[in-house]
Write an enzyme that holds these catalytic residues in place. Structure first.
Site, PDB file in Angstrom:
ATOM      1  N   LEU A 144      16.205   0.298  33.466  1.00  0.00           N
ATOM      2  CA  LEU A 144      17.589  -0.019  33.127  1.00  0.00           C
ATOM      3  C   LEU A 144      17.918  -0.439  31.700  1.00  0.00           C
ATOM      4  CD1 LEU A 144      18.867  -2.069  36.208  1.00  0.00           C
ATOM      5  CD2 LEU A 144      19.142   0.406  35.912  1.00  0.00           C
ATOM      6  N   ASP A 145      19.053   0.175  31.071  1.00  0.00           N
ATOM      7  CA  ASP A 145      19.381  -0.596  29.575  1.00  0.00           C
ATOM      8  C   ASP A 145      19.666  -1.918  29.720  1.00  0.00           C
ATOM      9  OD1 ASP A 145      19.595   2.173  28.989  1.00  0.00           O
ATOM     10  OD2 ASP A 145      22.029   2.023  29.191  1.00  0.00           O
ATOM     11  N   ARG A 146      19.252  -2.751  28.553  1.00  0.00           N
ATOM     12  CA  ARG A 146      19.348  -3.954  28.258  1.00  0.00           C
ATOM     13  C   ARG A 146      20.526  -4.637  29.124  1.00  0.00           C
ATOM     14  NH1 ARG A 146      18.112  -8.166  24.318  1.00  0.00           N
ATOM     15  NH2 ARG A 146      16.994  -6.639  23.166  1.00  0.00           N
ATOM     16  N   ARG A 248      26.995   6.462  31.255  1.00  0.00           N
ATOM     17  CA  ARG A 248      27.694   5.881  30.204  1.00  0.00           C
ATOM     18  C   ARG A 248      28.322   7.047  29.585  1.00  0.00           C
ATOM     19  NH1 ARG A 248      23.863   1.962  26.794  1.00  0.00           N
ATOM     20  NH2 ARG A 248      26.109   1.656  25.891  1.00  0.00           N
TER      21      ARG A 248
END
Length: 310
Positions: A144-146, A248
């Site tokens: 996962l992204d930060r 996104r």
């Protein structure tokens, strides 16, 4: 040939056992049918592993017989270079000898980088493995992204990582996200099938472009609230491919960027990070075949940003 994993008090190397059901098969071919790759067999041979048939060490040229018990003892693994074990709190959703599934908070990187060399999920998992004497590095199956919160799956062995990667390629792993976006939708369920590639002039941003990699996102509208023209919608999103920033980019492309996602045109008035949470993960276990389904509740900042009733 359903494998079983076992552990010994004096030897904590990961191991799998199989029972031969077909007579006269070469051991190499038998293990290939069990899902063990040539690369893994090479590591077993040269890096401290063993292959036992009925308790005796054999080479892959050995011919097995019906009823033989084959055990593969995998070599111990060292943490990847630059991954320093650290102590810290982990929220464990599921764990066994093969897999570790965690709930990652927003703001924590999954793996170390130049900007975040420590304090990442991988650093803490490496610390957990060291404390428990688990001879493995950290194999991230789902990243996962930060600033994205939610479920992260980690394999405890390179072989399990291989099996899970193959399962993902075949569509055998379902990842479900919840997202908060601005605006309302005319359709309650739809697909976004648009190729994604790197944006010209940027090393971070992605965009929909004709020469990108195919990306398929499934969207269901769960709830919409607010006055006309200022609605907020809560979405359930399923990834059918795994491109960087896929959700996104796709939602921004159709004019509904994630709340808080300023990189892709979102508004940060309601939430200070992208309103995206991995809420569900389901698959069949790579060893037992048992159905695994893990869920994670949407965190408070996203509930507040949406203002929905739950």
């Amino acid at each position: 040939m359903t494998p079983s994993s076992t552990a010994m008090s004096t030897d904590n190397r990961f191991r799998l056992s199989f029972t031969v059901e077909t007579d006269g098969v070469g051991l190499r071919d038998f293990l290939a049918d069990c899902g063990i790759s040539r690369r893994t067999l090479t590591a077993v041979k040269y890096k401290g592993g063993e292959i036992l048939v009925n308790g005796e060490e054999k080479t892959v040229r050995h011919v097995v017989r019906t009823g033989d018990r084959v055990m593969v003892i995998f070599p111990p693994e060292k943490p990847a270079e630059g991954l320093f074990p650290e102590e810290g709190e982990l929220t464990i959703l599921f764990e066994d000898d093969a897999l570790l599934i965690l709930d990652k908070p927003a703001g924590q990187a999954t793996i170390p980088s130049r900007d975040a060399p420590s304090g990442t999920l991988a650093n803490l998992v490496a610390g957990k493995f060291r404390a428990e004497g688990t001879p493995a590095t950290v194999h991230i199956v789902t990243r996962l992204d930060r600033e994205t919160s939610g479920i992260v799956c980690i394999a405890k062995n390179r072989h399990i990582h291989h099996l899970m990667s193959e399962k993902m390629k075949a569509g055998g792993v379902c990842k479900r996200y919840e997202a908060i976006v601005r605006g309302s939708f005319s359709e309650q369920h739809f697909f976004i099938d648009k190729p994604i590639g790197r944006k010209e002039g940027s090393i971070i941003e992605r965009t929909v472009r004709p020469d990108g990699q195919r990306a398929l996102t499934e969207v269901s509208v769960l709830e919409t609230d607010g006055i006309p023209g200022k609605e907020i919608s809560r979405l359930s999103v399923i990834l059918h491919t795994g491109r960087t920033h896929q959700i996104r980019v796709h939602l921004a492309h159709i004019g509904h960027p994630l709340e808080g996602d300023t990189l892709y045109g979102g508004c940060a008035e309601r939430i200070s990070r992208q309103a995206l949470h991995c809420a569900g993960l389901s698959f069949s276990h790579p060893l037992s075949g048992v159905a695994i389904e893990v869920t994670s509740p949407v965190p408070e900042d996203m509930r507040a940003a949406g203002g929905f009733r739950r």
